[in-house]
Design a protein around this motif. Sequence first.
Motif, PDB file in Angstrom:
ATOM      1  N   UNK A   1       5.108 -20.413   8.284  1.00 25.97           N
ATOM      2  CA  UNK A   1       4.654 -21.729   7.834  1.00 25.97           C
ATOM      3  C   UNK A   1       4.510 -21.775   6.305  1.00 25.97           C
ATOM      4  N   UNK A   2       3.983 -20.714   5.721  1.00 27.85           N
ATOM      5  CA  UNK A   2       3.646 -20.786   4.296  1.00 27.85           C
ATOM      6  C   UNK A   2       4.575 -19.983   3.394  1.00 27.85           C
TER       7      UNK A   2
ATOM      8  N   UNK B   1       8.722 -20.335   3.170  1.00 21.78           N
ATOM      9  CA  UNK B   1       9.207 -21.490   2.420  1.00 21.78           C
ATOM     10  C   UNK B   1       9.126 -21.227   0.912  1.00 21.78           C
ATOM     11  N   UNK B   2       7.993 -20.689   0.497  1.00 17.93           N
ATOM     12  CA  UNK B   2       7.816 -20.438  -0.936  1.00 17.93           C
ATOM     13  C   UNK B   2       8.793 -19.374  -1.431  1.00 17.93           C
TER      14      UNK B   2
ATOM     15  N   UNK C   1      -1.851 -18.716  -2.884  1.00 18.69           N
ATOM     16  CA  UNK C   1      -1.850 -19.289  -1.537  1.00 18.69           C
ATOM     17  C   UNK C   1      -2.611 -18.371  -0.580  1.00 18.69           C
TER      18      UNK C   1
ATOM     19  N   UNK D   1      -6.214 -25.717  -1.399  1.00 21.92           N
ATOM     20  CA  UNK D   1      -5.533 -24.769  -2.289  1.00 21.92           C
ATOM     21  C   UNK D   1      -4.122 -24.496  -1.773  1.00 21.92           C
ATOM     22  N   UNK D   2      -4.024 -24.213  -0.456  1.00 20.34           N
ATOM     23  CA  UNK D   2      -2.714 -23.889   0.118  1.00 20.34           C
ATOM     24  C   UNK D   2      -1.743 -25.058  -0.075  1.00 20.34           C
TER      25      UNK D   2
ATOM     26  N   UNK E   1      -0.815 -25.800  -3.912  1.00 20.64           N
ATOM     27  CA  UNK E   1       0.074 -24.801  -4.523  1.00 20.64           C
ATOM     28  C   UNK E   1       1.463 -24.875  -3.892  1.00 20.64           C
ATOM     29  N   UNK E   2       1.521 -25.162  -2.575  1.00 20.86           N
ATOM     30  CA  UNK E   2       2.815 -25.185  -1.906  1.00 20.86           C
ATOM     31  C   UNK E   2       3.596 -26.461  -2.207  1.00 20.86           C
TER      32      UNK E   2
END
Lengths: 251, 304, 304
Positions: free
Chosen positions: B81-82, B85-86, B99, C279-280, C283-284
Amino acid sequence: MLKVKDLQKKFGNLRALDGVSIEVEADSVVGLIGPNGSGKSTLFNVVSGFYEKDGGEVYFKGERIDGLTPDAIAKKGLCRTFQIAKAPERLTVLENMLLAAEGQVAENPISALFARRRIARVERKNLEKAMDLLEILKLTELMNEYAGDLSGGQKKLLSLGRVFMRNPDMILLDEPTAGVNPTLTTQLIKVIRELQKKEHKSVLIIEHSMKVISSICDKVFVLNYGQVIAEGTPEEIQKNDKVLEAYLGGV
Amino acid sequence: MEIVQIIINSLIRASELSLLALGLTMVFDILKFANFAHTDYALLGAFLAYSFSQALGLPLIVSVMIAAGLTGLFGIGIDKVLYKRLRTIGVQPVSLMIVSMGVEIALRNILRLIWSSETKTYPIAVVKPLEILGARITMLQLEIITVGFLSMVAFHILLHKTTFGKALRAISDNRALASACAIDSEKMIRWMWFIASAYGVIGGTMIAMEHVLYPRLGFNILIPVFCAAILGGIGNPYGAVLGALILAFAENVVLALDLKWLLNLGGLFHFESIQINTGYKPAVSFLILILVLLFKPTGLLRKE
Amino acid sequence: MTIVNFLIYFLIMVGIYALLAMSLNLQVGYAGLINFGQVVFFCIGAYTSSLLATKTGLPLLFCFLLAMIVSGFFGYVMSIPTKSLKSDYWAIATLAAAEVFRLVALNEGWLTGGPFGVMSIPQPLRFLFSMENYPLFYLFLVTLCVIIVFFALALITDSPFGRDLKAIREEEDLCLSLGKNTRKLKLEAMVVGGMVGGLAGALFAHYVTFISPENFWPIETFLLWAMIIVGGRGNHAGAILGAALIQIFNVSTRFIGEYVSLGSDSMASLRMVIIGFLIIIFVSYRPEGIIKEKKKVYDPRNIR
């Protein structure tokens, strides 16, 4: 101007520089060529203080500079560019030029607070100089763009522009024309040449294009496997068997 | 304190810390960012294990196993999920770290929301401790050391005998080369998250079993775990174990140390026995961490 | 508490956090220094000023100044390892350093009062005002500080110094190659950041008149991070906006808490869960925050 004596640099078991000695006279343009991985960029990194040497000596204007930090070396008047042009993403082209300007005031919080007049005066002078240079480099239109949005070639031009703003006594250029279009390359060579004639700067330049080398260099050093295998004028080098072998052997 | 007792206490602490440091060092090495939520993943598992054994009445060891597996999947899920992608849009690792800090805060408080901040203890029968050479050790502690040791052996085998282990080491050495050799690095990253999170759960549960379980525990052990991983050298699993051992001994020795000798300068003064305030126990790892970062940021063991 | 009194209290807190957020923003948003121990400046500022005031009876103006100096000095100390450390290692070190300070405050009771903290901290110019009017005066004082700091920081960052900081944030090697002493520049940013943080600490201590280690948990740092991430990094208005928004969020959830039948513990956890998610998500998906860093545009006609 610059004298490198028996320079050594190892990465693990790899001898990236194996006793390199070169000399760049004042007021001259010297080329540095060699196959990929021959140690050209490593030499730049050691001379400019970014890598620690494993042996040997480096003299600049008669002073020993090996062991100094990169910023101290740059302050002595020896300035470099990078093979992959660096460009602070969220600074505009013009800010990049100003960043490099020599003799800035207020590079600390106290004077930033209390020397506003002087800042304005010096900034104005630097701005004018920057605009002149941007015109030569054909970057005027882009002056307010973020450097991060430039193309690779434009970043190369910008890094040249920064070095000229800095106005050092000697410039190390790492592949200044890679990724720059041919018309601009011709222009660039002219700029470097003119600058050298007018202000008597010394230049050490890493290049792949023999055309560029022969059009501006007074002298060329050839590196292979971390050693100098030949030196001479561009004409001599082009006829040198060892050099041909190094390049063809590499293929 | 007796020397034997110090050794035993240190071994227990080291077993717990090294299981947590292993996962941290792997993620740090492969994905290039410090995962601040690592110990909170472990705590999630510890709470799940608690609930399984309490609500479902499963044996503790089974509960821990299931919890470790689920947390492993959770680790993969968060990555999907996080972080994935980044990674693909190519942001700097520093942003991933920030993050992960957000994940830390959110996850820790979700735990607190679900299980409340009250401390919990696992249903473990209290047995009279054994005596070995004058030192005391409980059955549980003996088991912790055993499990810790077995997990390390399992990890060693995993790293050297399985395709995953070989691929992981290849990625760690040279990512570009590894992808050129057709190693599916995304798949390896998923496995890595699974193992890192699951190992963390075992370590985290052991700490919680030996003391008590509460949501802040994850944050409280974060710095010691970072300390062990960095002290050993990021990217080296054996370094993580070594780092955990050194840190565990340091924590126990410093507090047991009598500073009388040092302060009296060999008879110059006559201080009574002086010991470091136990309130400073957490500070030992903080200070070691800061010292390591100052003087040997690459850690003791290099990457293989 | 009447609504007006509460509003004044709220605004004072927004002001104090705005100072802390601006200080953090100077380090993170401009110089790219990932400081996870920002609360340490708050802590040092608060303790220095209140201890000087209660133990030595020094005039409060000097207490404030010394708080800024000591805190700024610690900013200098923290900047020393930036030379050799990668940013994530440094971030971990700052987190640990802040915890060491909290532990010192907790354990050195002879100096700091330990867990009981420092009580009856005198308030500046208290004798000039009545009980009801004093908070209004304090609000004025805090607002004045925010305005002064805002303009001072704006001058500092809108100068060659600020440009250097931004360049360090993005390409440190380039700055070195241009002869910039990046270590000194970072040091100066940390000292200025430390001084502003210390000022906020002193303002806080003399307002609430009672401080204890409870006020300086690492979570304060992360709240500040949420503020600059939401408000926008690399501009001072963003930091102030972020401080206001996060404080409004905190307060409003507290009000909602009175009407929802969640316990206060759950409500607090829920609040932090949302902070973590903020925050998540920011930043994303919106790394620049609400207020984007302003591009400095020159008009070519003005140059010649």
